[in-house]
Design a protein around this motif. Structure first.
Motif, PDB file in Angstrom:
ATOM      1  N   GLY A 166       0.814  -1.158  -0.017  1.00  0.00           N
ATOM      2  CA  GLY A 166      -0.018  -0.086  -0.009  1.00  0.00           C
ATOM      3  C   GLY A 166       0.809   1.373   0.133  1.00  0.00           C
ATOM      4  O   GLY A 166       0.454   2.242  -0.579  1.00  0.00           O
ATOM      5  N   ASP A 167       2.115   1.127   0.542  1.00  0.00           N
ATOM      6  CA  ASP A 167       2.777   2.477   0.782  1.00  0.00           C
ATOM      7  C   ASP A 167       3.458   2.699  -0.809  1.00  0.00           C
ATOM      8  O   ASP A 167       4.245   3.817  -0.653  1.00  0.00           O
ATOM      9  N   LYS A 168       3.348   1.905  -1.668  1.00  0.00           N
ATOM     10  CA  LYS A 168       4.016   1.986  -2.754  1.00  0.00           C
ATOM     11  C   LYS A 168       3.140   2.460  -3.836  1.00  0.00           C
ATOM     12  O   LYS A 168       3.396   2.560  -5.161  1.00  0.00           O
ATOM     13  N   LEU A 169       1.817   2.456  -3.545  1.00  0.00           N
ATOM     14  CA  LEU A 169       0.917   2.695  -4.406  1.00  0.00           C
ATOM     15  C   LEU A 169       0.189   4.009  -4.433  1.00  0.00           C
ATOM     16  O   LEU A 169      -0.116   4.597  -3.292  1.00  0.00           O
ATOM     17  N   SER A 170      -0.350   4.679  -5.250  1.00  0.00           N
ATOM     18  CA  SER A 170      -1.524   5.756  -5.439  1.00  0.00           C
ATOM     19  C   SER A 170      -2.567   5.289  -4.897  1.00  0.00           C
ATOM     20  O   SER A 170      -3.066   4.197  -4.883  1.00  0.00           O
ATOM     21  N   GLU A 171      -3.217   6.328  -4.519  1.00  0.00           N
ATOM     22  CA  GLU A 171      -4.787   6.344  -3.914  1.00  0.00           C
ATOM     23  C   GLU A 171      -5.683   5.609  -5.062  1.00  0.00           C
ATOM     24  O   GLU A 171      -6.459   4.910  -4.673  1.00  0.00           O
ATOM     25  N   GLY A 172      -5.389   6.107  -6.336  1.00  0.00           N
ATOM     26  CA  GLY A 172      -6.080   5.703  -7.295  1.00  0.00           C
ATOM     27  C   GLY A 172      -6.162   4.056  -7.401  1.00  0.00           C
ATOM     28  O   GLY A 172      -6.931   3.509  -7.615  1.00  0.00           O
ATOM     29  N   GLU A 231       9.473   6.306  -3.442  1.00  0.00           N
ATOM     30  CA  GLU A 231       9.709   4.923  -4.457  1.00  0.00           C
ATOM     31  C   GLU A 231       8.156   4.376  -4.602  1.00  0.00           C
ATOM     32  O   GLU A 231       7.829   4.055  -3.348  1.00  0.00           O
ATOM     33  N   MET A 232       7.900   4.376  -5.672  1.00  0.00           N
ATOM     34  CA  MET A 232       6.336   3.606  -5.959  1.00  0.00           C
ATOM     35  C   MET A 232       6.417   2.642  -7.100  1.00  0.00           C
ATOM     36  O   MET A 232       7.647   2.611  -7.896  1.00  0.00           O
ATOM     37  N   ILE A 233       5.277   2.118  -7.035  1.00  0.00           N
ATOM     38  CA  ILE A 233       5.270   1.207  -8.363  1.00  0.00           C
ATOM     39  C   ILE A 233       4.103   1.819  -9.251  1.00  0.00           C
ATOM     40  O   ILE A 233       2.958   2.281  -8.783  1.00  0.00           O
ATOM     41  N   VAL A 234       4.680   1.989 -10.575  1.00  0.00           N
ATOM     42  CA  VAL A 234       4.249   2.879 -11.249  1.00  0.00           C
ATOM     43  C   VAL A 234       4.006   2.256 -12.981  1.00  0.00           C
ATOM     44  O   VAL A 234       4.581   1.246 -13.026  1.00  0.00           O
ATOM     45  N   VAL A 272      -3.313  15.217  -6.797  1.00  0.00           N
ATOM     46  CA  VAL A 272      -2.058  14.546  -6.214  1.00  0.00           C
ATOM     47  C   VAL A 272      -1.446  13.974  -7.605  1.00  0.00           C
ATOM     48  O   VAL A 272      -1.736  13.093  -8.307  1.00  0.00           O
ATOM     49  N   PHE A 273      -0.095  14.419  -8.066  1.00  0.00           N
ATOM     50  CA  PHE A 273       0.561  14.344  -9.112  1.00  0.00           C
ATOM     51  C   PHE A 273       1.815  13.482  -8.610  1.00  0.00           C
ATOM     52  O   PHE A 273       2.464  13.511  -7.694  1.00  0.00           O
ATOM     53  N   TYR A 274       1.999  12.241  -9.391  1.00  0.00           N
ATOM     54  CA  TYR A 274       3.236  11.223  -9.501  1.00  0.00           C
ATOM     55  C   TYR A 274       3.895  11.799 -10.724  1.00  0.00           C
ATOM     56  O   TYR A 274       3.673  11.030 -11.742  1.00  0.00           O
ATOM     57  N   ILE A 275       5.296  12.134 -10.522  1.00  0.00           N
ATOM     58  CA  ILE A 275       5.999  12.370 -11.735  1.00  0.00           C
ATOM     59  C   ILE A 275       7.324  11.944 -12.006  1.00  0.00           C
ATOM     60  O   ILE A 275       7.936  11.908 -10.880  1.00  0.00           O
ATOM     61  N   ASP A 276       7.650  10.983 -13.016  1.00  0.00           N
ATOM     62  CA  ASP A 276       8.844  10.059 -13.088  1.00  0.00           C
ATOM     63  C   ASP A 276      10.091  11.071 -13.017  1.00  0.00           C
ATOM     64  O   ASP A 276      10.303  12.019 -13.528  1.00  0.00           O
ATOM     65  N   GLU A 277      10.983  10.792 -12.240  1.00  0.00           N
ATOM     66  CA  GLU A 277      12.269  11.401 -12.169  1.00  0.00           C
ATOM     67  C   GLU A 277      13.130  11.558 -13.397  1.00  0.00           C
ATOM     68  O   GLU A 277      13.740  12.700 -13.496  1.00  0.00           O
ATOM     69  N   ASP A 278      13.170  10.552 -14.049  1.00  0.00           N
ATOM     70  CA  ASP A 278      13.981  10.215 -15.125  1.00  0.00           C
ATOM     71  C   ASP A 278      13.427  11.024 -16.476  1.00  0.00           C
ATOM     72  O   ASP A 278      14.173  11.741 -17.203  1.00  0.00           O
ATOM     73  N   SER A 279      12.140  11.359 -16.652  1.00  0.00           N
ATOM     74  CA  SER A 279      11.288  11.785 -17.743  1.00  0.00           C
ATOM     75  C   SER A 279      10.600  12.968 -17.542  1.00  0.00           C
ATOM     76  O   SER A 279      10.154  13.609 -18.407  1.00  0.00           O
TER      77      SER A 279
END
Length: 451
Positions: free
Chosen positions: A94-100, A308-311, A363-370
């Protein structure tokens, strides 16, 4: 005493609000010096995570044709999932996942997430690396919508606030120009879907290899956009033209709408924010195109930090899957998307007092590499999770860029979901296209439509 305290709190709040409109400071010099060393040339952490789940950065080499090919990586596509997340594993992951994603797992027994080995393979052209380093030392942001002294590369590789992260997403290199077929599905709760088709022409001015247009003191035209609806018949021929600039109001976006019934093009100030995009039956707002675009001024932008998340990542398969196979009851076919561990920036956008928008918080989750927006949790005025956006991200080795194809918007209030940027049953992006001078003017669009 109480009145003095109240006055102090009011003044303190006013000062904090005023600060959000002032020019933000440049990135610290010691951090700028890390670009290309501890940090990648665009600001991501170059090394792996402490637990090893996020690997080190290993950029892909440029390869492939500019037209006629879908992005692919046979080695990555041959991999098998390492594990699958279902509702039973929410406590573990759960701590690696978005609320969606958590909502989808808790609500639908058929929903799952297949997690694969992680690959940090995003790469950019050398001129983007060079101009990004220059921007890191020189580029600032006035308020939320006015970049200053920025040219060509990512403007804020070492972001100081949430708005700068969003500008990195909006201004990233995507090639000089592109013609894109954009198929869209409105999927009902039972899996039935309606299909629409658009053709989009885009010329990028800011992130342009040979003739970049700088953004100075909140001014600068950074892209041209023209879409034409091909199907269904009832909306076919509708065109939307956008000249996208930094800033707001008269200095920001200029948009026009061509309506076949009227046979004329007219200014369209409503091509903004939470007004529905033409032909989407209210399933996509204008500021949800490309996950997010448009003015930032209605929100405050808090940079929460990194997680760190699962995306969704390296989704080559999703971009080539036929539409009937993708569309399933309640959610996308869960055998198709690929998920990986990655580091993302988390940005919270909260509606300002006195402003209006369907989403009171995002709440936005933005990839650090791209700097690609991968997911967005969207909340209504009562704080309830209302919509969830998910972009199936993949690097594009032919032009050294990265974007999300397709993109999904889950509507938790109706049970429908909307899928956009589909291409599998059409043509791949054409990056070889070049547009004549004046192609993106309202007069030129009117003339072509009248023929």
């Amino acid at each position: 005493m109480k009145s003095n305290r109240l006055l102090f709190e009011v003044l303190l709040g006013a000062s904090a609000l005023a600060l959000t409109f002032n020019a933000h400071a440049k990135a610290p010099a010691d951090q700028v010096a890390k670009l290309g060393k501890e940090l990648t040339p665009v600001g991501a952490e170059a090394g792996p995570s402490a637990d090893g789940l996020v690997p080190k950065w290993t950029p892909v080499k440029q390869q492939g044709k500019l037209s006629g090919e879908f992005a692919s990586d046979p080695t990555i596509e041959a991999e098998k999932p390492q594990f699958t997340i279902t509702a039973a594993e929410l406590a573990k992951y759960g701590d690696k996942l978005s609320e969606g994603h958590k909502y989808l797992l808790k609500t639908f027994k058929t929903y799952k997430m297949q997690v694969y080995p992680s690959h940090r393979n995003v790469a950019w052209p050398d001129f983007i690396y060079k101009s990004t380093a220059e921007n890191a030392a020189n580029c600032t942001l006035e308020g939320t919508d006015n970049p200053d002294n920025c040219k060509q590369g990512f403007p804020y590789p070492i972001p100081q606030n949430g708005a700068e992260v969003i500008w990195n997403h909006r201004l990233k290199w995507r090639g000089d120009s592109v013609r894109r077929q954009n198929d869209q599905m409105i999927v009902e709760a039972d899996g039935r879907f309606q299909l629409a088709q658009l053709v989009e022409d885009v010329k990028f001015l800011y992130a342009n290899e040979k003739d970049p247009v700088p953004l100075t003191q909140g001014k600068g035209l950074f892209l041209y956009y023209l879409s034409k609806i091909i199907a269904p018949t009832r909306t076919a021929g509708t065109m939307i033209l956008v000249n996208e600039s930094a800033g707001t109001g008269a200095t920001g976006r200029a948009a026009w709408l061509y309506a076949p019934a009227l046979k004329r093009i007219r200014r369209a100030p409503a091509v903004c924010c939470d007004n529905p995009y033409e032909g989407t039956d209210g399933q996509q707002f204008y500021d949800q195109v490309d996950m997010f675009n448009g003015v930032l001024e209605r929100y405050t932008w808090k940079l929460v930090g990194k997680r760190e998340m699962i995306v969704p990542y390296n989704n080559f398969k999703a971009s080539r899957t036929k539409y009937a196979e993708l569309a399933k009851p309640n959610h996308l076919n869960t055998d198709v998307p690929r998920y990986e561990y990655h580091r993302v920036w988390v940005v919270e956008a909260t509606l300002r007092p006195g402003e209006r928008h369907t989403y009171a918080k995002r709440v936005f989750y933005i990839d650090e590499d791209s700097w690609s927006v991968l997911m967005v949790d969207c909340y209504d005025g009562q704080g309830k999770l209302y919509n969830f956006q998910e972009g199936m991200a993949a690097p594009q080795a032919n032009v050294l860029t990265h974007f999300t194809v397709p993109e999904i918007i889950y509507h938790f209030d109706s049970g429908r979901y909307f899928v956009t940027a589909l291409q599998a049953e059409g043509a791949p992006n054409d990056y070889s296209v070049r547009y004549p001078e004046g192609f993106f003017s309202d007069n030129a669009v009117q003339q072509r439509a009248s023929k």
